[in-house]
Design a protein around this motif. Structure first.
Motif, PDB file in Angstrom:
ATOM      1  N   TYR A  89     -16.814 -32.082 105.360  1.00 37.04           N
ATOM      2  CA  TYR A  89     -16.607 -33.482 105.715  1.00 37.04           C
ATOM      3  C   TYR A  89     -17.542 -34.371 104.916  1.00 37.04           C
ATOM      4  O   TYR A  89     -17.143 -35.432 104.415  1.00 37.04           O
ATOM      5  CB  TYR A  89     -16.827 -33.662 107.211  1.00 37.04           C
ATOM      6  N   GLN A  94     -16.431 -34.680 101.311  1.00 42.31           N
ATOM      7  CA  GLN A  94     -15.212 -35.441 101.114  1.00 42.31           C
ATOM      8  C   GLN A  94     -15.403 -36.927 101.382  1.00 42.31           C
ATOM      9  O   GLN A  94     -14.903 -37.770 100.639  1.00 42.31           O
ATOM     10  CB  GLN A  94     -14.102 -34.891 102.010  1.00 42.31           C
ATOM     11  N   TYR A  95     -16.135 -37.250 102.455  1.00 46.90           N
ATOM     12  CA  TYR A  95     -16.241 -38.650 102.860  1.00 46.90           C
ATOM     13  C   TYR A  95     -17.629 -39.242 102.634  1.00 46.90           C
ATOM     14  O   TYR A  95     -17.778 -40.459 102.627  1.00 46.90           O
ATOM     15  CB  TYR A  95     -15.876 -38.800 104.344  1.00 46.90           C
ATOM     16  N   PRO A 134     -20.747 -43.124 105.296  1.00 46.45           N
ATOM     17  CA  PRO A 134     -20.213 -44.483 105.131  1.00 46.45           C
ATOM     18  C   PRO A 134     -21.254 -45.569 105.318  1.00 46.45           C
ATOM     19  O   PRO A 134     -21.016 -46.718 104.962  1.00 46.45           O
ATOM     20  CB  PRO A 134     -19.124 -44.562 106.209  1.00 46.45           C
TER      21      PRO A 134
END
Length: 312
Positions: free
Chosen positions: A234, A237-238, A241
């Motif tokens: 995770y 990929q991301y 934020p």
């Protein structure tokens, strides 16, 4: 136990027919022969698989992998990293092996009775309507059967239906629980399907051989590794934020500290109502102190305006 399962499958392909003299040939020995050959092949795979697992894990008494009944117990020995409902798998395997011994003895007695009383069986026939297929089924015994064989006649007619079928069902459930502990240890990702197939079909040896080179681990450790792996995927990929900054006023997980280690005070959510005038003796909110009355009093003795003045 797997031997008799293979033999029962082979019996479906063995024809039972009555000759011109009214005699029915006993061809069950063919089913036993075929079942024995299939059992031997699977048994070798299981013995090699268990021995390989025990060698890699450093378990003692590896000779048990090659001995009938002991090999089922040794499955529990190799599955010690996982329990069966808070019971050590090695201790639970003793129950499974004992049930297997009792069930096998029951089947041995059944087949001994079958071959002993076969020539005294009275056969009835039934024909399916609209077909030429005739089925034979035993309806009793001839009058010339010795009285000393009556108990074997009862064994042949009733032991399988009223005793062995229920005993086998209990054994399947116990074996399923044992295999779940084993395959949780060596094939956690497929442990459900492997356990069900191994309990219902005589293919446990093939499945054990397939996982012989896997490293055993606790199922809880496996779940922990899966969660860690998913978390890393995770992040890759991301990413983060919030650019490594806590969205709630903290930094790097330390709530109440802003960048540079300085404390950041949270804004008063009631400022627009006139209740957030700070002074030298108050916290920045004016909300957490003096909460016993609608008009909070600060350290100077002055009373703040009530946010509900408009409703007076």
């Amino acid at each position: 136990m797997d031997f008799f399962q293979f033999a029962s499958y082979a019996e479906f392909f063995i024809p039972t027919y009555m000759d011109a003299d009214g005699e029915v040939s006993n061809l069950i020995w063919i089913a036993l022969l075929v079942g024995g050959l299939c059992f031997l092949i699977v048994y070798i795979f299981q013995a090699v698989g268990l021995y390989t697992i025990a060698t890699r894990a450093g378990y003692k008494n590896r000779w048990m992998a090659f001995v009938p009944f002991f090999n089922l117990y040794y499955i529990g020995v190799c599955a010690q990293k996982n329990k069966v409902y808070n019971l050590n798998s090695k201790n639970f395997a003793i129950i499974a092996a004992s049930l297997e011994v009792i069930t096998v003895l029951g089947y041995v007695l059944y087949y001994v009775a079958l071959f002993t009383v076969w020539k005294y069986i009275s056969w009835n026939t039934t024909t399916i309507e609209g077909s030429n297929i005739t089925y034979l089924y035993p309806s009793g015994f001839s009058a010339d059967m010795p009285a000393s064989l009556n108990w074997l006649g009862w064994v042949y007619l009733h032991l399988s239906d009223y005793v062995l079928s229920w005993l086998e069902l209990v054994f399947i459930v116990v074996k399923l629980l044992l295999l779940m502990a084993f395959f949780r240890t060596y094939s956690a990702r497929q442990y459900v399907i492997f356990s069900v197939v191994g309990a219902l079909l005589p293919l446990t040896g093939i499945l054990i051989y397939a996982v012989r080179n896997n490293t055993g681990m606790s199922y809880m450790d496996y779940l922990r590794r899966v969660r860690e792996q998913n978390y890393r995927m995770y992040q890759q990929q991301y990413g983060n934020p919030y650019n490594n900054q806590n969205p709630y006023g903290g930094y790097n997980g330390n709530y109440g500290e802003g960048q540079g280690g300085q404390s950041d005070s949270a804004p008063d959510p009631f400022d627009e109502y006139g209740s957030g005038n700070s002074s030298s003796g108050n916290s920045s909110s004016g909300y957490s102190q003096g909460s016993g009355s609608s008009g909070s009093q600060n350290s100077s003795g002055n009373q703040n305006d009530s946010p509900f003045d408009d409703f007076k």
